[in-house]
Each structure stands twice: as structure tokens, then as C-alpha cells.
Design an enzyme around this catalytic site. Sequence first.
Site, PDB file in Angstrom:
ATOM      1  N   LYS A  11       0.836  -1.212   0.000  1.00  0.00           N
ATOM      2  CA  LYS A  11       0.000   0.000   0.000  1.00  0.00           C
ATOM      3  C   LYS A  11       0.872   1.264   0.000  1.00  0.00           C
ATOM      4  O   LYS A  11       0.594   2.231  -0.711  1.00  0.00           O
ATOM      5  CB  LYS A  11      -0.910  -0.034   1.233  1.00  0.00           C
ATOM      6  CG  LYS A  11      -1.613   1.251   1.568  1.00  0.00           C
ATOM      7  CD  LYS A  11      -2.610   1.694   0.517  1.00  0.00           C
ATOM      8  CE  LYS A  11      -3.224   3.037   0.882  1.00  0.00           C
ATOM      9  NZ  LYS A  11      -4.030   3.591  -0.188  1.00  0.00           N
ATOM     10  N   LYS A  70       1.014  11.384   5.879  1.00  0.00           N
ATOM     11  CA  LYS A  70       1.242  10.252   6.794  1.00  0.00           C
ATOM     12  C   LYS A  70       1.793   9.045   6.022  1.00  0.00           C
ATOM     13  O   LYS A  70       2.782   8.428   6.424  1.00  0.00           O
ATOM     14  CB  LYS A  70      -0.077   9.865   7.477  1.00  0.00           C
ATOM     15  CG  LYS A  70      -0.007   8.567   8.260  1.00  0.00           C
ATOM     16  CD  LYS A  70      -1.386   7.918   8.474  1.00  0.00           C
ATOM     17  CE  LYS A  70      -2.033   7.479   7.199  1.00  0.00           C
ATOM     18  NZ  LYS A  70      -2.835   6.301   7.166  1.00  0.00           N
TER      19      LYS A  70
HETATM   20  P1  NAD Z   1     -11.400   9.019   8.557  1.00  0.00           P
HETATM   21  O1  NAD Z   1     -10.645   9.952   9.430  1.00  0.00           O
HETATM   22  O2  NAD Z   1     -12.507   9.522   7.705  1.00  0.00           O
HETATM   23  O3  NAD Z   1     -11.993   7.808   9.445  1.00  0.00           O
HETATM   24  C1  NAD Z   1     -11.405   7.290  10.602  1.00  0.00           C
HETATM   25  C2  NAD Z   1     -12.536   6.926  11.551  1.00  0.00           C
HETATM   26  O4  NAD Z   1     -11.980   6.275  12.699  1.00  0.00           O
HETATM   27  C3  NAD Z   1     -13.308   8.156  12.069  1.00  0.00           C
HETATM   28  O5  NAD Z   1     -14.695   7.967  11.874  1.00  0.00           O
HETATM   29  C4  NAD Z   1     -12.935   8.225  13.543  1.00  0.00           C
HETATM   30  O6  NAD Z   1     -13.974   8.752  14.366  1.00  0.00           O
HETATM   31  C5  NAD Z   1     -12.685   6.746  13.841  1.00  0.00           C
HETATM   32  N1  NAD Z   1     -11.868   6.515  15.028  1.00  0.00           N
HETATM   33  C6  NAD Z   1     -10.750   7.160  15.426  1.00  0.00           C
HETATM   34  N2  NAD Z   1     -10.263   6.611  16.557  1.00  0.00           N
HETATM   35  C7  NAD Z   1     -11.091   5.579  16.861  1.00  0.00           C
HETATM   36  C8  NAD Z   1     -11.119   4.617  17.899  1.00  0.00           C
HETATM   37  N3  NAD Z   1     -10.197   4.590  18.864  1.00  0.00           N
HETATM   38  N4  NAD Z   1     -12.124   3.707  17.921  1.00  0.00           N
HETATM   39  C9  NAD Z   1     -13.080   3.716  16.954  1.00  0.00           C
HETATM   40  N5  NAD Z   1     -13.098   4.592  15.926  1.00  0.00           N
HETATM   41  C10 NAD Z   1     -12.117   5.514  15.893  1.00  0.00           C
HETATM   42  O7  NAD Z   1     -10.288   8.292   7.671  1.00  0.00           O
HETATM   43  P2  NAD Z   1     -10.513   7.496   6.291  1.00  0.00           P
HETATM   44  O8  NAD Z   1     -10.362   8.444   5.167  1.00  0.00           O
HETATM   45  O9  NAD Z   1     -11.736   6.656   6.406  1.00  0.00           O
HETATM   46  O10 NAD Z   1      -9.218   6.570   6.313  1.00  0.00           O
HETATM   47  C11 NAD Z   1      -9.117   5.442   7.158  1.00  0.00           C
HETATM   48  C12 NAD Z   1      -7.838   4.706   6.799  1.00  0.00           C
HETATM   49  O11 NAD Z   1      -7.906   4.275   5.434  1.00  0.00           O
HETATM   50  C13 NAD Z   1      -6.586   5.583   6.933  1.00  0.00           C
HETATM   51  O12 NAD Z   1      -5.527   4.810   7.450  1.00  0.00           O
HETATM   52  C14 NAD Z   1      -6.305   6.021   5.513  1.00  0.00           C
HETATM   53  O13 NAD Z   1      -4.940   6.288   5.299  1.00  0.00           O
HETATM   54  C15 NAD Z   1      -6.796   4.824   4.716  1.00  0.00           C
HETATM   55  N6  NAD Z   1      -7.263   5.110   3.345  1.00  0.00           N
HETATM   56  C16 NAD Z   1      -8.058   6.197   3.091  1.00  0.00           C
HETATM   57  C17 NAD Z   1      -8.496   6.434   1.782  1.00  0.00           C
HETATM   58  C18 NAD Z   1      -9.384   7.620   1.448  1.00  0.00           C
HETATM   59  O14 NAD Z   1      -9.591   7.878   0.238  1.00  0.00           O
HETATM   60  N7  NAD Z   1      -9.937   8.333   2.414  1.00  0.00           N
HETATM   61  C19 NAD Z   1      -8.102   5.573   0.743  1.00  0.00           C
HETATM   62  C20 NAD Z   1      -7.317   4.478   1.051  1.00  0.00           C
HETATM   63  C21 NAD Z   1      -6.895   4.253   2.351  1.00  0.00           C
END
Ligand code: NAD
Length: 292
Positions: free
Chosen positions: A172, A241
Site C-alpha cells: 500500500k 502520513k
Molecule cells: P477518517 O478519518 O474519515 O476515518 C477514521 C474513523 O476512525 C473516524 O470515523 C474516527 O472517528 C474513527 N476513530 C478514530 N479513533 C477511533 C477509535 N479509537 N475507535 C473507533 N473509531 C475511531 O479516515 P478514512 O479516510 O476513512 O481513512 C481510514 C484509513 O484508510 C486511513 O488509514 C487512511 O490512510 C486509509 N485510506 C483512506 C483512503 C481515502 O480515500 N480516504 C483511501 C485508502 C486508504
Amino acid sequence: MNMPEKTIGFIGLGNMGAPMASNLSKNSHPLICYDTIDTKKKSPSNAIVADSIEQVAKSASIVFLCLPNGSVVLDVVDRILSVHDRCVEIVVDNTTAGVSEAKEAWERLNKENIKYADAPVSGGVSGAKAGTLAMMVAASQELYTEIEPLLFSMAKNARNVGDQPGQGMAMKLLNNFLSGMAMAASSEAVAFGVAQGLKPEKVIEMVNLSTGRNTTTEDKFPKRILTETFDSGFATNLMAKDLKLYVKSAKDSHAPSFLSEILLNGVWSKMLDKWPDSDFTKIYPFIKKYGK
Ligand code: NAD
């Protein structure tokens, strides 16, 4: 799939996790969801709404994580392990958590006989909604075979990339290095074209008929940058990140990091500094403003 009684847990219902959980809820397993904020609003309508990680750990045998970063993943893993009457047998981590963080999660869970697969995803919020994500899974063949039907309900393009913890994360991170480079280089190239009096739409059209085309020119420019909607759902802080994790892992494994360091320090860290809450598609206006 031959395990109809198993309850599935999903922790982290953000931009990616909510649509992934929604797709997961369409299979026959009961689903229990938790997020620190607004669990009920973010959960699929047929899911059980948990009020804590501990409740998920007491109900679910397979738990998916889609959390902001590796340090949150390790906290959540510890919370799962602190539950003595837990049901958890398998943790699948869809977070882009990092290579050493995945190894650490595997080690902590493995000591307690819980299997762990790192399984980060690519394809953005639109791919998460459509169920067309790529998913890079590091797991033994046996574990992969057991979880594959669940993975395919969220990620049409799931693949087992290796059997060592952290190899999914490595896959990734290298993908996001390429994606971050394409975003920055394409933005600089379009800004050059505009400085020569070319129309940005014409630059994109011609590049997409030529050898410089890439996902930024084929997807992000026409759909989110030239439209000025800047709405990919992938935050600049997540790109920064991921690049930090890439550079660190490259150094840890004595792999080259020449270009990735320039990209991190010269572009994405600077953008994070100036525009901390931006979507990463804002890279084009950022480069036009600060890239001279
Ligand atoms: P986001 O910030 O929208 O979602 C993260 C969620 O986790 C939030 O709803 C937050 O409230 C929750 N959270 C935080 N701490 C928590 C805990 N202790 N217990 C339960 N819930 C908790 O982020 P995202 O965009 O959904 O990304 C999530 C992961 O996927 C990241 O690692 C990111 O790098 C990866 N990712 C994101 C994308 C994208 O397009 N957004 C694409 C590929 C990968």
C-alpha cells in the site's frame, strides 16, 4: 461460505470505513459496528450499534479495523486484548497503519492466539462505495482463504500479496508513493502548460492520449481538480502520513528513498503545513501558488 453463525465486527466508520461496512452488511453475517463519534449515524441500518470496542470484542469473531493510523490501531488492539471473555479470533486491519505497526499488531495478537491480516485498501471513497477497492492482504494462505469471501464483499480486487505481517502495508505504501508522485508531477506539468498559454482541459486531453497519462490525469484532474470540487475524500494529512511511513520503512529496510524524501519534504509536508485540512486534490492550486 461455511460459517453462517459468525458475527463480524467493524471499528472505524469514517470516509472509507462507513461504505466498506455498508457493503459488508450485505452478506449473511450479523455485523456489529463501532466508532468513537456517531456510531449509529455511520453504521449500516441492519448492523448492531456498539457503544464500545469492548462490546465489539465480546460479540464478534472477525473484527475489521479502518482507523486513522497505526498508533490508533495499536490502542484498539490493546483494548480488544483487555477483554477476557472476548470472541475475537481474527483481526483484519484495513487501516494504512505502517509496516512496523502491522508487525507489532500481529505480535501482540499472535501471543493471544488471535490471527491478524494487514489488508490496506486503494481506490478512494468512490471505490469503497462501489465495492471495487484493491485490497493488499498479508496473510497465510489458510487465513486468506477463510476471510476472502468477506474481503470480496468490500473489495472486488483483493489479493493475497504475501504471508509476512506488514507486506500488505508495504504494498500500500509503495502504491501511495506512486500516487503522490503522480499527483505532484501532473500538477506541476499542467501549471507549466498553463504558463505557456495552453488550456488546462486541452493539456489533460492530450496527456491522456500520450505517454504521460496516469491516474491523476485520467481521474483526479477531469473529475475533481478542473471541476474545482476537490472532493476525493482523501485528506492531505493522510497522504503526508503515508509518505512518512514509506520513507521510514524504506530507510529501515535499506531501500532507496531519494525521490520519496523529495516528494515528502518538498511537497506534501509543505502542503500539510499551509493547508492542514485540505483534500489532497488541492495539490494543483497549492503547486500553482507555492511551487515557484
Ligand atoms: P477518517 O478519518 O474519515 O476515518 C477514521 C474513523 O476512525 C473516524 O470515523 C474516527 O472517528 C474513527 N476513530 C478514530 N479513533 C477511533 C477509535 N479509537 N475507535 C473507533 N473509531 C475511531 O479516515 P478514512 O479516510 O476513512 O481513512 C481510514 C484509513 O484508510 C486511513 O488509514 C487512511 O490512510 C486509509 N485510506 C483512506 C483512503 C481515502 O480515500 N480516504 C483511501 C485508502 C486508504
